[in-house]
Scaffold this active site. Structure first.
Site, PDB file in Angstrom:
ATOM      1  N   SER A   1       2.453 -38.916  12.362  1.00 23.13           N
ATOM      2  CA  SER A   1       1.127 -37.398  12.793  1.00 23.13           C
ATOM      3  C   SER A   1       0.717 -37.352  12.216  1.00 23.13           C
ATOM      4  O   SER A   1      -0.857 -37.133  12.455  1.00 23.13           O
ATOM      5  CB  SER A   1       2.390 -36.512  12.769  1.00 23.13           C
TER       6      SER A   1
ATOM      7  N   HIS B   1      -1.186 -29.970  11.377  1.00 24.36           N
ATOM      8  CA  HIS B   1       0.450 -30.862  11.847  1.00 24.36           C
ATOM      9  C   HIS B   1       0.716 -29.643  11.766  1.00 24.36           C
ATOM     10  O   HIS B   1       2.140 -29.418  13.571  1.00 24.36           O
ATOM     11  CB  HIS B   1       0.603 -31.366  10.810  1.00 24.36           C
TER      12      HIS B   1
ATOM     13  N   ARG C   1      -1.418 -30.253   7.053  1.00 25.24           N
ATOM     14  CA  ARG C   1      -0.622 -29.859   7.423  1.00 25.24           C
ATOM     15  C   ARG C   1      -0.820 -28.203   8.374  1.00 25.24           C
ATOM     16  O   ARG C   1       0.530 -27.612   8.566  1.00 25.24           O
ATOM     17  CB  ARG C   1       0.266 -29.051   6.165  1.00 25.24           C
TER      18      ARG C   1
END
Length: 207
Positions: free
Chosen positions: A17, A43, A40
């Site tokens: 990812s 994500h 992050r």
């Protein structure tokens, strides 16, 4: 349709990812640890707007990484954010996560004073008299009360993650906390949430 499904080992899903996120950013990059925070948040949300709306005060992320490694604890305004923060990693450094939202005396005091529980929770954070990271993922009233406490000299957080989500006073509270004279990481605008507050904390913890 099944032939389009990629087989990815469970332990490789996050890494894959992150590779995809980096590719879709088309060469855009940030100095670390800011880049890890941006990735992050994307994500966590699958929302590339965070590449543009995350705002870092100078050196805030690096300062927070060093503070967390020295055992600084995190106070958050929601159980969801508290659940999402990697408490095992934080404990390895000597810190812990505090969330006062469910405390009966917090709810009672908020009712008596006609304010939000989140505002009272910031007062509980100040009462700890510790160096803290404050991660707000829901209530703009938490940021507003935190600003007042900072101005009164009652608390001086190592970092404020100011990520409330919504409409009423959200943008204004974020703009206010960015003038408080404290290191901050703030997604500007209406976006944010407990998942984003936790994502920022985890990105810093994983450095």
């Amino acid at each position: 349709m099944l032939e389009k499904i990629q087989f990815v080992k469970p332990e490789m899903i996050e890494a894959r990812s992150m590779e995809m996120i980096t590719k879709e950013l088309k060469g855009r990059t940030w100095p670390e640890p800011e880049f890890s925070v941006v990735k992050r948040c994307i994500h966590t949300s699958a929302d590339f707007d965070y590449a543009d709306n995350l705002c870092f005060s100078e050196g805030a992320a690096a300062l927070a990484v060093e503070a967390l490694k020295k055992g600084v604890s995190i106070v958050t305004d929601t159980r969801m954010a508290a659940s999402g923060i990697n408490k095992r990693r934080l404990a390895e450094y000597g810190g812990e996560v505090h969330c006062f939202m469910d405390a009966p005396d917090v709810a009672e005091e908020a009712r008596e004073r006609g304010c939000t529980r989140a505002a009272v929770c910031m007062e509980r954070a100040a009462a700890l008299r510790e160096n803290l990271v404050i991660a707000v993922g829901n209530a703009p009233t938490a940021l507003i009360r935190l600003y007042e406490l900072i101005q009164a000299g009652e608390i001086q957080p190592v970092l404020i993650v100011g990520a409330p989500v919504g409409f009423v006073n959200v943008v204004e509270a974020k703009e206010l906390i960015m003038t408080a004279g404290v290191p901050f990481i703030v997604p500007k605008g209406r976006k944010g949430g407990s998942n984003i507050a936790a994502a920022v904390c985890n990105a810093l913890l994983y450095q």
